[in-house]
Design a protein around this motif. Structure first.
Motif, short mmCIF file in Angstrom:
data_model
loop_
_atom_site.label_atom_id
_atom_site.label_comp_id
_atom_site.label_asym_id
_atom_site.label_seq_id
_atom_site.Cartn_x
_atom_site.Cartn_y
_atom_site.Cartn_z
N ARG A 115 36.77 36.11 34.54
CA ARG A 115 38.07 36.48 33.96
C ARG A 115 39.15 35.47 34.30
O ARG A 115 40.03 35.20 33.47
CB ARG A 115 38.46 37.87 34.44
N LYS A 116 39.11 34.89 35.49
CA LYS A 116 40.12 33.91 35.87
C LYS A 116 39.97 32.64 35.03
O LYS A 116 40.97 31.99 34.69
CB LYS A 116 40.03 33.59 37.35
N SER A 119 41.43 33.50 31.50
CA SER A 119 42.90 33.52 31.46
C SER A 119 43.48 32.13 31.62
O SER A 119 44.45 31.76 30.94
CB SER A 119 43.44 34.45 32.55
N GLN A 120 42.88 31.32 32.50
CA GLN A 120 43.38 29.96 32.68
C GLN A 120 43.17 29.13 31.42
O GLN A 120 44.04 28.34 31.04
CB GLN A 120 42.67 29.30 33.87
N ARG A 167 49.17 36.60 33.10
CA ARG A 167 47.79 36.23 33.43
C ARG A 167 47.02 37.44 33.97
O ARG A 167 45.85 37.64 33.61
CB ARG A 167 47.79 35.11 34.46
N GLU A 171 43.62 39.10 32.28
CA GLU A 171 42.39 39.32 33.03
C GLU A 171 41.95 40.78 32.96
O GLU A 171 40.75 41.07 32.82
CB GLU A 171 42.58 38.88 34.48
N THR A 172 42.90 41.70 33.04
CA THR A 172 42.56 43.12 32.91
C THR A 172 42.02 43.43 31.52
O THR A 172 41.03 44.16 31.37
CB THR A 172 43.80 43.99 33.19
N ASP A 175 38.49 42.00 31.22
CA ASP A 175 37.50 42.82 31.94
C ASP A 175 37.09 44.03 31.12
O ASP A 175 35.90 44.40 31.07
CB ASP A 175 38.07 43.28 33.28
#
Length: 361
Positions: A115-116, A119-120, A167, A171-172, A175
């Motif tokens: 997820r990181k 988002s990045q 961000r 990510e939420t 997920d």
């Protein structure tokens, strides 16, 4: 120690199902490796999430369609602002850092996107297209296509222009989307495993393997030596872990490049294939056969005899409702996979070794 014949019967059945489910899981793993199913599933889901250009199908048919899916990106150098969002996401330096090959002509095999990283990469896309003050990020999001654009706009408004909060929201959201994909993938795999389980159970019956569950329970009840042998073998196997058993089947190989230090041990064989090979190295493993390993000299049969026996037993399975029902139960059990029956077997072994028999008052 909990000494119960019925516990040994359950342990023997769990061990046989574990051994057979290894074959099912190994075949499923090889298919996934051959057709890159997990990678295709991820990028098909990203197509749907980001562009709405790919519609996920019901679990029973999704697996067949995903094998022929060709939407996985390749050659990031040819991807520009006119490409789909999922393809532009793939071309970012953030996602490219996950690639295990550098040949742009090959399609990606990335099957997991943390997820990181997602988002990045999404923020990298926005930063490269809309540099400058924070309000330009909102302008960029407004230009994103449906269904991604409206969802990202909601997250941007909720973040109130705070990029860090934005961000976290991405990510939420990611997920939750991946959880939905995982549920679909598990359902799809269950259908595939059931189909493979039917083939393994039927073929195994013809080859003399104890895939008749009803017959197996009956044999374990009557034959104390078989019952004890299988339960002891299960206890011996459960003392190891799957990684150790896999190393027994596929010993790690080391390579040395340029006279330097050795690289970490590696193997190109999928995990469950190695575990199945490792399990085959245990003594008395032939107890899973209903005649070979019990009848002296039975393993010396020629190919012609084995072939004739296969078709004879294959016919017997359909002529006896008990055998047919027993094989059907086994096929359904094998669809749960090797990991499930490994855990069941270890719990039964623990109960057999550490349980205490209650005494009547």
């Amino acid at each position: 120690m909990l000494d119960s014949p019925w516990l040994d019967v359950a342990l023997g059945v769990a061990f046989v199902w574990f051994g057979l489910s290894l074959v099912v899981s190994a075949i499923n793993e090889l298919i996934n490796q051959l057709f890159s199913v997990r990678s295709k599933q991820l990028w098909a889901a990203l197509d749907q999430m980001l562009d709405g250009s790919y519609q996920l199908r019901p679990a029973w048919s999704q697996w067949l369609f995903i094998i022929g899916h060709t939407g996985r990106p390749k050659d990031p150098g040819l991807i520009g602002p006119d490409n789909k969002v999922s393809e532009r996401l793939y071309s970012t330096t953030t996602v490219q850092a996950l690639e295990n090959h550098r040949k742009p002509s090959r399609k990606t095999k990335i099957h997991n996107l943390p997820r990181k990283v997602f988002s990045q990469a999404l923020i990298e896309m926005g930063a490269s297209a809309a540099p400058g003050p924070a309000q330009n990020v909102g302008d960029y999001i407004a230009e994103l296509p449906t269904p991604l654009g409206p969802q990202m706009m909601v997250l941007w408004v909720e973040a109130q222009g705070d990029l860090a909060q934005f961000r976290v929201g991405i990510e939420t959201w990611f997920d939750s989307q991946m959880a939905r994909l995982s549920a679909l993938y598990r359902a799809q795999v269950r259908f595939v495993m059931l189909g493979i389980g039917v083939v393994v159970a039927v073929a195994g019956f013809g080859l003399g393997v104890r895939t008749d569950s009803l017959g197996l329970v009956s044999d374990l009840q009557r034959d104390e030596s078989l019952r004890t042998g299988l339960s002891d073998l299960a206890a011996k196997v459960s003392d190891e872990d799957l990684a150790t058993i896999a190393e027994q089947g596929c010993p790690p190989t080391t390579t040395r490049a340029g006279g330097g230090d050795e690289d970490p041990p590696s193997t190109s064989t999928p995990q469950y294939v190695c575990v199945a090979k490792g399990l085959a190295t245990y003594q008395d493993i032939n107890l899973i056969f209903d005649d070979r390993g019990v009848t002296p000299g039975a393993t010396d049969r020629t190919f012609g005899v084995v072939w004739d026996d296969f078709w004879t037993r294959f016919g017997d399975m359909f002529s006896s409702w008990r055998s047919f029902l027993g094989v059907t139960v086994t096929a359904a059990a094998l669809s749960f996979g090797a990991s499930f029956w490994w855990n069941v077997m270890r719990r039964l072994v623990g109960l057999r070794q550490n349980g205490q028999t209650s005494t009547s008052a």
